[in-house]
Design a protein around this motif. Structure first.
Motif, PDB file in Angstrom:
ATOM      1  N   GLU A 223       0.889  -1.339  -0.303  1.00  0.00           N
ATOM      2  CA  GLU A 223      -0.037  -0.041  -0.028  1.00  0.00           C
ATOM      3  C   GLU A 223       0.842   1.402   0.124  1.00  0.00           C
ATOM      4  O   GLU A 223       0.386   2.337  -0.474  1.00  0.00           O
ATOM      5  N   ARG A 224       2.068   1.265   0.463  1.00  0.00           N
ATOM      6  CA  ARG A 224       2.904   2.247   0.558  1.00  0.00           C
ATOM      7  C   ARG A 224       3.476   2.706  -0.928  1.00  0.00           C
ATOM      8  O   ARG A 224       3.510   3.751  -1.180  1.00  0.00           O
TER       9      ARG A 224
ATOM     10  N   TYR B 145       2.267   1.665  -3.814  1.00  0.00           N
ATOM     11  CA  TYR B 145       1.388   2.034  -4.998  1.00  0.00           C
ATOM     12  C   TYR B 145       0.419   3.099  -4.498  1.00  0.00           C
ATOM     13  O   TYR B 145      -0.083   3.135  -3.335  1.00  0.00           O
ATOM     14  N   GLN B 146      -0.109   3.972  -5.442  1.00  0.00           N
ATOM     15  CA  GLN B 146      -0.950   4.798  -5.211  1.00  0.00           C
ATOM     16  C   GLN B 146      -2.125   4.838  -6.322  1.00  0.00           C
ATOM     17  O   GLN B 146      -1.703   4.565  -7.376  1.00  0.00           O
ATOM     18  N   ARG B 147      -3.220   5.166  -6.046  1.00  0.00           N
ATOM     19  CA  ARG B 147      -4.333   4.934  -6.778  1.00  0.00           C
ATOM     20  C   ARG B 147      -4.361   6.256  -7.748  1.00  0.00           C
ATOM     21  O   ARG B 147      -4.048   7.490  -7.429  1.00  0.00           O
ATOM     22  N   ASP B 148      -4.604   6.035  -9.497  1.00  0.00           N
ATOM     23  CA  ASP B 148      -4.469   7.262 -10.029  1.00  0.00           C
ATOM     24  C   ASP B 148      -5.826   6.937 -10.902  1.00  0.00           C
ATOM     25  O   ASP B 148      -5.942   6.248 -11.727  1.00  0.00           O
TER      26      ASP B 148
ATOM     27  N   TYR C  76      -3.715   1.330 -10.131  1.00  0.00           N
ATOM     28  CA  TYR C  76      -2.681   1.687  -8.782  1.00  0.00           C
ATOM     29  C   TYR C  76      -1.328   1.811  -9.961  1.00  0.00           C
ATOM     30  O   TYR C  76      -0.876   0.895 -10.365  1.00  0.00           O
TER      31      TYR C  76
ATOM     32  N   ARG D 160       5.154   4.088  -7.061  1.00  0.00           N
ATOM     33  CA  ARG D 160       5.623   5.409  -6.921  1.00  0.00           C
ATOM     34  C   ARG D 160       7.017   5.631  -7.458  1.00  0.00           C
ATOM     35  O   ARG D 160       7.653   4.626  -7.222  1.00  0.00           O
TER      36      ARG D 160
ATOM     37  N   ASP E 274      -4.704  12.751  -7.638  1.00  0.00           N
ATOM     38  CA  ASP E 274      -4.453  13.487  -6.393  1.00  0.00           C
ATOM     39  C   ASP E 274      -3.447  14.720  -6.539  1.00  0.00           C
ATOM     40  O   ASP E 274      -2.832  15.019  -5.330  1.00  0.00           O
TER      41      ASP E 274
END
Length: 1817
Positions: free
Chosen positions: A183-184, A186-189, A197, A200, A700
């Motif tokens: 979860e750290r 990968y971020q949702r886009d 996801y 980063r 984001d």
């Protein structure tokens, strides 16, 4: 599967060729039938090509249009470091050079893992883009894969769809696996399509190298842990059936596997066949092999399984289906040592050899396909036409928003009644160019009922944005397009005719090699491209193809084409884009060029910026009634269509479409910001720039309105800032200027080379972070929307799609001149091939991306006769040299370089080369402007010849420049380069001694505007600095301001515009113009162009209504002396003041002279008086007058001797002594010129040479002014009259004009002989002279300028008084002798290139012979024999009463033979003249036997041999029948016992004189019968020149018993066989191949030398005059005597025969200074005043029978049936005529003919036959 042995060596064992012998390993090769035929055997490449040709035809043609082989190197970065480094260092640089030289292709290798820093490795998305780019843009193979024994690790997925990510997250949590790291990282886009996801980006937080390395290790550990966690979760999902097995395996695949599958899977066969290479290396027993984990699930694939699946399943399937080339090598290692370093190096070496071989074969075969299907024409204008059409296609793809103006353009095109142009205007970036490009593609659909010719010309994007180039291109395109619209039937006929011509060309080629012209195909292309249109009168553009075509000629031709060519069925749509970007005011002038109104079938569409109103004003002035635009009340000559911003919604849709194509979108909140930005700037280009910014946004991202730049320029700047942050400032800050400052753009390879060698870039990078190929490609990927590829000069270059990128780049990166110059200097170093010397950079590792590639002007290879031009260097280097102020390098490295000239000419850029040499750019930085002017003049004069044969350039330039090397020493280097080029080429003819030229090339030709072509020159004048001013009949004044200036109309101030000029005079730097209103205007040409009105109060007050013609003026430093026609006073003006003084004379003033200090003035008057004034006090000092009271026309002051000479109008001279200024001059003498008393036309005085020339219409008189004696009177040619004459610079020549003669004729002062003619091509009006030049002013105002020294050199070149009749060469080849039938024999030295001495005789020299030992020269003159010693020049013997008609010297140099036809022939001692014996019979065509024992000659059809010791006839050769007789024979110095005999019937015999045996060899066909006047045989008897018939030279090859006919390109005038039997030289008159060509070069005779062994043409030289004789010497030099008395000597360079005779004879005498020819006169060696020996007259030969009865004659071997005859072979004449069809029908003269039934006849073998079988007399 095929198994082949392979080499594997232990450490220390000697290495051999790759893949040859095996011991421990096996090489298994999967390959198709095609691959098998290619690899085994390697020479069967042609078969392989034939097998795959049908499938290759299906390939995308875009690959063949590329000029770069772009390879993607696919590998496992962890397992291929050694192999990739070996390829980079050993294979790719060598392969690149091979591709460049042999194929004209560049090579780039993209290795994504080249950097040792893994953080710089591109991700999967970028790698796939790179693979796609390589596949689409590579000209050949695009993939090179290396598969080792390690599979490689799988990298983290960069993007995971939301549903898939949530599945992995859920399964991990259920399995109890921590998902914190997942979860750290990968971020949702939500901005990605589909929502995903994303991984980063990794960030480094420290700059310390050690800390950074530790941080990278930690990051790598985290990635490995996260990767294992994801793979474990994926295995669970696959095991549970929640994910497909194939989808699951994608998480386990390595970079190698993913890249290979993307490159090869689901691809058409055309992308795989011969475009991909895969090398698999299996290593058995290698240490470090990972074992599969015992607890892994069955659904978890291991690395070994994945590697096996890739190598054993995926790739073999492609081998079968797509003929993929795969090599597999297995290496079994020792279990103790494993895969050692030595084994890896050995494999790497073998791999390098195999890769080089395979890539070479693939590139070669694809290049064969390219050449066979798409030959490229050499004409530059045709290339540009294709480039403009491609550019239109490219720009039309940017039309993304439908604009309403498109419909308005369609309406304009469809309306036939519109006869005015349509002008599209608009602000910057409004899309004018894109709109018109799109409309150009729609034209044919808009006009379905016709076949329109659409020509789109992008002015700002042209390679040379000048008005002249644009006019030239438009004329060519219009004519070419309409020519191509011919009917299909006509095209078929043209093709058939072309094929017939080609077949005929092949058939009638040279013998043996059948290729006298080594480039027939190219010649045909050149001819078609340049002159194929001349068959139709309306399409005849031969006039504009001239290199010296001027702008006004192009304007007239364009207007004519527009009026004539278009029709209703074939209308012309002419679209000129960016017209306001052309230089000067051409945009305004275009309205004057075009017909107004436009023809009904012509539509003209222009685009200009909205602020360029002067172009619109031009159309208003041209046609005020054509159409209405805007306000109905305002009439204008054009329709105006103004573009503005597009609709915001359309821009928004365009942006959304662009984002979608890249897999991105924006959120609704972000869309509001985008809409706000588009509202402020709604331009298509701005929308494209927004795409670059918004595709970087994530859902984001914190974006505001300030995040978006507001306008185009700020958006471009922001984009560049982003690229700097991403790729590094130094890389971007240099790449952008390189692209911007290049002339035509840069290729990808050039940009990569420049960046990798740039010192500024490398100084900011360590050796581990140097700029790599992949870095450059990543930068180009980010610029792909604005940096597109176009074809320029055959190469794909990158160029900015919008000029505003250049504007922003200039402001951002090279705002100062120093920075700009620095960029240009870097490109100078690159394109000139200079290596860098920066130590820091030199220490770096320099593989392919750092090695400087070779940069010659032309690439040559062994398979090519003509090299391939490096058009990139030719087009780029001149600009960068100029912009970096490297003027000396530009001048010497390009303008004075043969290599550059050859490249320009071969590339079809002759016009551009001439323009550069003439410095049309206006620069004054060149020091050798006359040298370049001469080169330009020569190139213009031989342009027709160069279009048909490019290889003639070096020879043409050498022969043209050779006479003037002493005048211009700077050209020595140019000529030396020609000689070196000939040595490198290995063949050619060089100039050893250049004959005296018959003309001189001009150094400048200035034309005048054709609008005034019907107006003639009234008067012309020139200043001392070369400024010429002309006054025309219509009262206008024109000026030529020195070198390279055209004759332009004199620019006047507004208040002077209405002036009409009456005359012009010059003195020193001043020009004085008189007007029809009696005004005077003075112009000092050394200052600005300002005209000072000179006011004469006396003349102003008189106010005379009639014209008072200005007679002349004399200018000094402070005063101006002016006099008028029919006036008796002189006005003296103060130049720097307003004072005017008048001096009154008693009679009308006719001439004037001033003292050097301007104090004393001498005024000549009508009645023969001369008044002397003191100009300081205005007093009359004295007067004098000639006795006849004849008007004085010229006064010559000799202040050193205090004398004054006055020339009256009849040419008489009165000499006065100036005793004292206050006393009258004292008469010294009066001299009458003699002849008729006709008024003189002009005089010319040379103070330096004490010579005065007086020109009458009927004669020219020459005076020596030292003693004032009349030297000579030279009469004008019959029925001609002189109009003007001038002395040359050194006074040895004078130049004259004759009435109705278009030439300037040059005579020598000493002999009165006309030695030169200067061609003006127009009727001359007058001659002008400066200190260094001679200027001819034509009637129409055009100027031609010649250098005075060149005229002197050509006019004083040594030559005999009449045609050379005989040339004799010494055995050393350093000295030779010439005779022309006069009393002199000249001795010449080749080292000095000058005559050394004259041998004088009492009468004309009839014969000339040199003893073989070079000691004695024997001449025959008036029946007397002269014997000279060659070294001392002493006439040791003069023998009278010889009665000789010819003289011979024996080979041993002891005896001489004088041959008489009516008296006794004498044999005498050469040293003292005593008679040895007499020969009573007259032997015609006599020759002395090689052993000096017999005199052999013809007599009554027989061949007799007379003893040189007794004089008796001891041997006789008689024919079989009485009707048969001997017509020719030849002794053989290398076979002294034999004589070759030719009979009238064609029988060929050899006669052994001493043994009197005869061998009959064969019968010649009647078409090859010997002609006695042409017969010549080599000394070894191998070759004989039989005859010359029209354009055929018949050769008999006795060594191989065959007949050959050498075909010339025109009637043969003379031919000569080399005595050694190596070459034949002949002179022919070429057929005029250029239709309508009237140039002097095509009318010249040509000397050609051909190698007899294979018929190869060694070289040709154009002869400037008609030859009178030609001989060859054993040093392989050709001596040509000419009818004007000059001699030319040419050396043969032939590496095959080890002959290069151009060096020794061209050496200059050390310390030889340039001398006047009259100061280096040859020695004159006098003859004896009286004969010192007299022979008694013997009895005459009253009858041949009587002589024979008194002469003992040996019995002759009559060839009867009872005489034994040795025949090798025997060919009876009757049988030959009966059986041979060639006896009745003429043989083709271009074929080698073997004599039927004959065998090889070698004279050496005949000696044995004669020794065993001989016939007694």
């Amino acid at each position: 599967m095929r198994t082949v042995s392979c080499v594997e060596l232990e450490e220390g064992e000697e290495r051999g060729p790759a893949l040859r012998r095996g011991r421990q390993c096996q090489l298994s090769v999967w390959e198709s039938k095609y691959v098998h035929s290619k690899r085994f055997p390697p020479l069967n490449l042609a078969l392989a090509f034939d097998l795959t040709y049908p499938r290759l035809q299906e390939m995308d043609r875009s690959t063949c249009s590329s000029t770069c082989v772009k390879l993607y190197l696919c590998s496992n970065p962890e397992d291929s470091v050694v192999e990739r480094r070996a390829l980079r260092e050993n294979v790719f640089p060598k392969l690149r050079e091979r591709c460049r030289h042999k194929l004209g292709l560049d090579l780039r290798v993209i290795d994504p893992f080249e950097s040792s820093d893994s953080s710089r490795w591109p991700d999967i998305k970028i790698r796939q883009q790179l693979i796609k780019e390589c596949r689409e843009s590579s000209a050949g193979p695009f993939l090179l894969a290396l598969i080792g024994h390690q599979y490689g690790t799988a990298s983290l997925p960069t993007q995971v769809e939301v549903s898939e990510y949530q599945l992995l997250l859920q399964e991990s949590q259920q399995a109890g696996v921590s998902t914190t790291e997942l979860e750290r990282e990968y971020q949702r886009d939500e901005n990605s399509i589909p929502p995903s996801y994303c991984l980063r980006a990794a960030h480094t937080h420290t700059c310390c190298p050690q800390a950074r390395e530790e941080e990278e290790i930690q990051m790598k550990t985290k990635e490995e842990g996260l990767g294992k966690m994801i793979q474990t979760t994926v295995s669970l999902c696959v095991h549970k059936g929640l994910m497909t097995q194939e989808k699951g395996r994608s998480y386990f695949r390595s970079a190698l596997d993913l890249d290979l599958r993307f490159a090869l899977d689901n691809c058409p066969d055309s992308d795989i066949i011969r475009r991909c290479l895969v090398y698999i290396h299996k290593v058995i027993n290698a240490n470090g092999q990972r074992l599969a984990a015992a607890l892994e699930l069955e659904t978890t694939p291991t690395d070994g399984q994945l590697l096996s699946e890739l190598c054993d399943n995926f790739l073999p399937g492609l081998i079968t289906s797509s003929q993929l080339i795969v090599y597999t090598t297995a290496t079994e290692c020792d279990r103790r040592h494993g895969y050692t370093t030595a084994r890896r190096r050995g494999y790497a070496e073998s791999l390098c050899q195999q890769v080089y071989s395979d890539l070479s074969g693939l590139t070669d075969s694809l290049h064969i396909l390219e050449i066979s299907e798409d030959p490229q024409p050499g004409d530059a204008l045709f290339r540009e036409q294709l480039e403009q059409e491609e550019l239109c296609d490219i720009l039309s793809t940017f039309y993304d928003i439908t604009r309403p103006e498109e419909e308005e353009i369609r309406v304009y095109v469809e309306q036939s009644e519109q006869q005015c142009p349509l002008v599209v205007t608009g602000g910057p970036c409004t899309g004018k160019t894109v709109l018109l490009a799109h409309c150009a593609k729609k034209m044919k659909s808009w006009l379905p009922d016709s076949d329109p010719v659409v020509i789109t010309y992008f002015c700002s994007l042209s390679i040379k944005p000048s008005q002249k180039h644009m006019l030239l291109s438009l004329c060519h395109q219009i004519a070419a397009q309409y020519k191509s619209k011919s009917s299909s039937k006509q095209k078929l006929l043209d093709l058939e005719d072309s094929g017939s011509i080609n077949n005929l060309s092949d058939k009638n080629s040279n013998f043996l090699t059948s290729n006298l012209n080594p480039h027939p195909e190219q010649t045909t292309k050149e001819h078609v491209s340049d002159h194929g249109l001349s068959t139709t009168s309306s399409l005849d553009i031969s006039g504009i193809m001239k290199p010296d075509v001027c702008v006004w000629e192009l304007k007239e031709r364009l207007s004519s084409l527009l009026s004539i060519m278009p029709s209703t069925n074939q209308p012309l749509i002419l679209i000129l884009v960016g017209l306001d970007r052309i230089e000067n005011t051409f945009g305004l002038e275009i309205s004057k060029i075009l017909p107004s109104p436009l023809p009904p079938s012509v539509k003209l569409i222009l685009s200009v910026s909205i602020n360029r109103t002067q172009i619109l004003q031009g159309f208003n002035q041209q046609s005020p009634t054509s159409s209405v635009s805007g306000d109905d009340e305002k009439k204008s000559g054009y329709l105006c269509l103004q573009l503005g911003p597009v609709d915001r919604k359309q821009c928004s849709k365009m942006l959304a479409s662009l984002l979608k194509s890249s897999g991105r979108r924006v959120t609704s909140g972000q869309q509001a910001l985008v809409n706000q930005a588009l509202t402020s700037c709604c331009l298509p280009l701005y929308a494209r720039l927004l795409h670059q910014h918004t595709e970087l946004w994530h859902s984001d991202s914190d974006v505001t309105i300030s995040s978006l730049p507001d306008f185009v320029h700020s958006s471009i700047s922001a984009l560049l800032d982003h690229l700097e942050h991403k790729h590094g400032r130094s890389v971007v800050a240099r790449a952008i200027p390189y692209l911007t400052l290049s002339r035509t753009g840069l290729t990808e390879a050039e940009l990569a080379d420049l960046l990798s060698s740039d010192t500024e870039v490398q100084s900011e990078h360590s050796s581990n972070t140097k700029v790599l190929q992949v870095d450059v490609d990543r930068l180009l990927l980010d610029l792909r929307e604005f940096l597109v590829r176009r074809t320029v000069g055959g190469s794909k270059v990158l160029f900015w799609v919008c000029r505003h990128f250049k504007l922003v780049a200039a402001r951002k990166y090279f705002g100062s001149p120093e920075l700009k110059r620095e960029i240009h200097l870097e490109m100078v170093d690159y394109f000139s091939g200079k290596s860098k010397t920066n130590n820091k950079v030199a220490q770096m590792e320099t593989p392919l991306n750092r090695q400087q590639s070779s940069k010659p002007f032309m690439f040559t290879s062994s398979s090519q006769n003509i090299g391939r031009v490096d058009l990139r260097k030719v087009s780029e280097l001149p600009l960068h040299l100029q912009e970096s102020n490297k003027w000396e390098e530009l001048e010497h490295g390009l303008l004075l370089s043969l290599g550059f000239h050859q490249a320009m000419v071969q590339a079809g850029l002759l016009r551009d080369l001439v323009a550069m040499l003439e410095h049309e750019e206006g620069t004054l930085h060149f020091g050798f402007w006359k040298e370049t002017a001469i080169l330009a003049s020569i190139l213009k004069s031989c342009s027709c010849s160069l279009q048909s044969s490019l290889m003639q350039l070096p020879t043409l330039m050498e022969t043209s420049l050779a006479p003037y090397l002493e005048v211009f020493p700077a050209l020595e280097c140019y000529v030396s380069e020609i000689r070196e080029e000939r040595k490198t080429r290995g063949r050619g003819l060089g100039v050893v001694l250049c004959p005296a030229p018959s003309s001189v090339p001009s150094v400048q030709c200035s034309k005048r505007d054709a609008k005034c072509k019907d107006v003639s020159v009234r008067e012309a004048a020139v200043t001392e600095c070369g400024v010429v001013v002309e006054v025309m009949d219509d009262g206008t004044a024109w000026v030529c301001k020195g070198r390279w200036s055209d004759v332009v109309k004199l620019s006047l101030s507004p208040e002077q515009q209405d002036l009409k000029f009456a005359g012009v005079k010059s003195s020193a730097p001043f020009i004085l113009l008189s007007t029809l209103c009696n005004k005077l205007f003075l112009w000092d040409v050394s200052g600005p162009q300002t005209f000072l009105q000179v006011k004469d109060p006396l003349k102003t007050e008189s106010g005379q209504p009639k014209l008072n013609k200005l007679e002349g003026f004399v200018a000094s430093t402070k005063k101006l002396f002016v006099w008028w026609e029919e006036e008796s006073f002189v006005s003296v003006f103060d130049i720097f003041g307003d004072t005017t003084t008048h001096f009154q004379c008693q009679g009308r003033v006719t001439c004037l002279a001033c003292s050097s200090d301007s104090v004393y003035m001498y005024c000549g008057q009508e009645e023969g008086k001369v008044s002397i004034f003191d100009t300081n006090n205005g007093s009359l000092l004295s007067m004098c007058s000639n006795s006849d009271n004849i008007a004085v026309t010229s006064i010559i002051l000799c202040e050193d001797t205090s004398e004054m000479a006055c020339v009256d109008k009849t040419g008489n001279v009165t000499l006065w002594e100036l005793v004292a200024k206050s006393e009258p001059p004292v008469l010294v003498k009066e001299i009458c010129s003699g002849g008729e008393s006709i008024t003189i036309l002009n005089t010319d005085y040379s103070d330096e040479h004490n010579t005065l020339l007086v020109c009458h219409s009927h004669q020219v008189t020459l005076w020596g002014t030292r003693d004032w004696e009349l030297w000579d009177r030279l009469l004008a040619p019959q029925e001609r009259a002189f109009t003007q004459a001038l002395l040359s610079q050194d006074g040895h020549l004078f130049l004259a004009l004759l009435d109705d003669c278009p030439f300037i004729l040059v005579w020598t002062v000493s002999t009165g002989e006309c030695v030169l003619s200067l061609d003006t091509n127009k009727q001359p009006h007058s001659l002008l002279k400066t200190a260094s030049d001679v200027i001819c002013v034509a009637d129409d105002g055009c100027l031609a300028v010649w250098d005075s020294e060149m005229i002197e050199t050509a006019g004083t070149a040594p030559k005999m008084g009449s045609g050379v009749e005989e040339v004799v060469v010494e055995g050393t080849g350093e000295w030779f002798y010439t005779a022309n039938g006069s009393e002199m024999v000249w001795r010449w030295g080749l080292r000095t290139r000058l005559p050394h001495a004259f041998f004088l005789h009492d009468g004309p020299v009839e014969k000339l012979h040199l003893s073989p030992d070079n000691v004695h020269l024997v001449t025959l003159s008036g029946g007397e024999i002269y014997i000279w010693q060659t070294e001392t020049g002493q006439n040791i013997l003069r023998i009278s009463r010889s009665r000789a008609k010819n003289i011979l010297i024996t080979p041993n140099s002891l005896l001489g033979v004088s041959i008489s036809d009516q008296y006794l022939s004498r044999v005498w001692k050469l040293s003292h003249g005593s008679i040895v014996c007499s020969i009573r019979l007259y032997l015609s065509d006599a020759q002395v036997s090689p052993e000096s024992t017999f005199l052999i000659g013809r007599h009554k059809g027989d061949l007799l041999a007379a003893s040189l010791w007794t004089g008796s006839i001891s041997k006789r050769f008689s024919c079989v029948t009485s009707s048969e007789h001997v017509v020719a024979f030849s002794t053989l110095s290398e076979h002294p016992d034999f004589v070759v005999v030719m009979t009238a019937s064609g029988a060929v015999y050899t006669w052994k004189v001493a043994a009197e045996t005869v061998c009959r060899h064969f019968q010649l066909p009647h078409t090859f019968l010997c002609q006695p006047q042409d017969f010549h045989m080599s000394s070894n008897g191998n070759y004989a020149l039989l005859s010359i018939k029209d354009d055929a030279i018949n050769i008999l090859d006795l060594s191989q018993v065959r007949l050959s006919s050498l075909k010339a390109n025109g009637p043969v005038i003379k031919a000569c066989l080399d005595n050694t039997g190596c070459y034949v030289a002949y002179i022919f008159r070429p057929n005029n191949q250029e239709e309508g060509c009237v140039c002097s070069l095509h009318a010249r005779l040509v000397l050609t030398v051909v190698r007899l062994a294979d018929g190869e043409r060694i070289g040709s030289v154009s002869l400037c005059m008609n030859p009178s004789t030609v001989v060859m010497c054993k040093q392989q030099r050709v001596f040509v005597g000419f009818q004007d008395g000059s001699v030319g000597v040419y050396s043969i360079c032939d590496v095959l025969m080890n002959k290069d005779n151009s060096v020794s004879c061209r050496e200059k005498v050390n310390g030889q200074m340039k001398q006047c020819p009259f100061d280096r006169a040859p020695f004159s060696w006098l003859h004896l005043t009286a004969p010192n020996m007299t022979w008694t007259v013997g009895a005459s030969i009253f009858s041949t029978a009587g002589a024979e009865s008194r002469q003992p004659v040996a019995a002759a071997p009559t060839l009867s049936s009872h005489t034994p005859l040795l025949t090798v072979p025997l060919l009876l004449p009757a049988r030959y005529k009966e059986n041979s069809p060639d006896s009745t029908s003429e043989k083709p003269v271009d074929q080698t003919t073997s004599v039927p039934g004959s065998s090889r006849c070698v004279l050496g073998s005949l000696q044995e036959s004669f020794s065993t079988s001989s016939t007694s007399p």
